[in-house]
Design an enzyme around this catalytic site. Structure first.
Site, short mmCIF file in Angstrom:
data_model
loop_
_atom_site.label_atom_id
_atom_site.label_comp_id
_atom_site.label_asym_id
_atom_site.label_seq_id
_atom_site.Cartn_x
_atom_site.Cartn_y
_atom_site.Cartn_z
N SER A 204 23.76 10.57 22.88
CA SER A 204 22.19 10.67 23.01
C SER A 204 22.03 12.51 22.01
O SER A 204 23.26 12.86 21.44
CB SER A 204 22.02 10.89 23.99
OG SER A 204 20.43 11.24 23.73
N TYR B 100 19.82 14.59 32.06
CA TYR B 100 20.05 13.71 31.45
C TYR B 100 21.17 14.55 29.68
O TYR B 100 21.81 14.49 29.39
CB TYR B 100 19.02 13.29 31.04
CG TYR B 100 19.07 11.97 29.43
CD1 TYR B 100 19.46 12.09 28.35
CD2 TYR B 100 19.63 10.65 29.89
CE1 TYR B 100 19.29 11.07 27.51
CE2 TYR B 100 19.67 9.67 29.02
CZ TYR B 100 19.67 9.37 27.92
OH TYR B 100 19.95 8.85 26.90
C1 GCO Z 1 13.38 10.66 26.55
C2 GCO Z 1 14.22 10.10 25.85
C3 GCO Z 1 15.21 10.15 24.98
C4 GCO Z 1 15.92 8.69 24.93
C5 GCO Z 1 17.25 9.29 23.68
C6 GCO Z 1 17.06 9.88 22.90
O1 GCO Z 1 12.79 11.45 27.22
O2 GCO Z 1 13.25 12.65 25.32
O3 GCO Z 1 14.62 9.50 26.96
O4 GCO Z 1 16.59 11.05 26.14
O5 GCO Z 1 16.40 8.25 25.57
O6 GCO Z 1 18.42 9.69 24.81
O7 GCO Z 1 18.50 9.96 22.08
#
Ligand code: GCO
Length: 255
Positions: free
Chosen positions: A146, A159
Site C-alpha cells: 500500500s 493498516y
Molecule cells: C485509506 C485507504 C488507503 C488505500 C490504500 C492506499 O483509508 O487511506 O484505505 O489505505 O486503500 O492502501 O495505498
C-alpha cells in the site's frame, strides 16, 4: 515482441481475498494471461459464485474457501492441494481489511485483527507455499502492500503498520528464498476505487484533498493492477526480487 515472456499458461495461481475487489481483478487478469486460478475468500458461497462467473467467461478457476487468519485452515488447504496434485506456482497475498479511527481509540483486539489479517496471513500462507516452491525449485510470491508501506495517514494506524511490515516481509522472503528459485515481490496500490474505499470516495473533502495529492488526478481502477501482477507472476520478472512496484498515479513521487 513475443508475449510469451508474460504468458502464465501452465501455471497455477492462488490469490487470497479474490472473490471480489482488487484480488478479483488480479485473479481475472492472471487467468486471461493463461493461469489456472484458485479463488479464495472466507465465504464459500461468494467463492463459488466467483468461480462460476470466471468459468462462464471461459477462464480456468476453482475455489478454496478459508479464513486467512486461521492457520489450521491454511495448512489444511495446502494439504488438500497436495492431495489433489495442485502445485501453487504463484501466490498473491492480497486479503486484507481496513479499519479507520484515531489510534488512541483502537482496542488491542482491533489492532490484532488488522495485523493478523493484513500481515501475519502473508507470512503463514507464504511459508506454506514456499515449502512446496522450494522443493520444486521455483515460485512467485506477490504481496499486496500500500502507499501505507511508505507513508502514514491519520486514522489508519494498524493498516499502515501492517503494510509497512508487508514491504519488509517481502524483502525477507526474497533474501531467504531467492536461491531456491523463488521471486518474492510486492505491489503497492495507490487509492483504488474499491468497496473498501467507498467511504472515502463518497467524501467530498477527502476527494478534494486526494486529487490535490495525485498527479494523475483520479482514483485508480482495480484492473490497473493487472499489468504489474502479470509482470511479477511471469518469467519477465525472474531476476526481480524484494521489490515493491507502486501503481499509484504518481502519488508517491509528489511532495
Ligand atoms: C485509506 C485507504 C488507503 C488505500 C490504500 C492506499 O483509508 O487511506 O484505505 O489505505 O486503500 O492502501 O495505498
Amino acid at each position: 515482441m513475443s508475449t510469451s515472456l508474460f504468458d502464465l499458461s501452465g501455471r497455477t495461481a492462488l490469490v487470497t481475498g479474490s472473490s471480489r475487489g482488487l484480488g478479483r481483478g488480479i485473479a481475472e487478469g492472471m487467468a486471461k494471461a493463461g493461469a489456472r486460478l484458485v479463488i479464495n475468500g472466507t465465504d464459500p458461497a461468494r467463492v463459488e459464485a466467483a468461480v462460476k462467473e470466471m468459468r462462464a467467461a471461459g477462464l480456468s478457476a476453482e475455489g478454496s474457501a478459508f479464513d486467512v487468519t486461521d492457520e489450521a485452515a491454511i495448512v489444511g488447504a495446502f494439504e488438500s492441494f497436495d492431495r489433489a496434485g495442485i502445485a501453487i506456482d504463484i501466490l498473491v497475498n492480497n486479503a486484507g481489511i481496513q479499519r479507520r479511527k484515531p489510534l488512541v481509540e483502537f482496542t488491542t483486539e482491533e489492532w490484532r485483527k488488522v495485523i493478523e489479517t493484513n500481515l501475519t496471513s502473508a507470512f503463514v500462507i507464504g511459508r506454506e507455499a514456499a515449502k512446496r516452491m522450494i522443493a520444486r525449485g521455483r515460485g512467485k510470491i506477490i504481496n499486496i502492500g500500500s502507499l501505507g508501506s511508505e507513508l502514514a495517514r491519520a486514522t489508519v494506524g494498524p493498516y499502515t503498520a501492517a503494510k509497512g511490515g508487508i514491504k519488509t516481509l517481502t524483502r525477507s522472503m526474497a533474501v531467504e528464498w531467492a536461491a531456491s528459485g523463488i521471486q518474492a515481490n510486492a505491489i503497492g496500490p495507490g487509492y483504488m476505487a474499491t468497496d473498501m474505499n467507498q467511504a472515502l470516495i463518497q467524501n467530498p473533502d477527502f476527494n478534494s484533498w486526494l486529487m490535490s495529492r495525485i498527479p494523475s488526478k483520479r482514483w485508480g481502477r482495480p484492473d490497473e493492477l493487472v499489468g504489474a501482477a502479470i509482470f511479477l507472476a511471469s518469467s519477465a520478472s525472474d531476476y526481480v526480487n524484494g521489490q515493491i512496484v507502486y501503481v499509484d498515479g504518481g502519488m508517491l513521487a509528489a511532495m
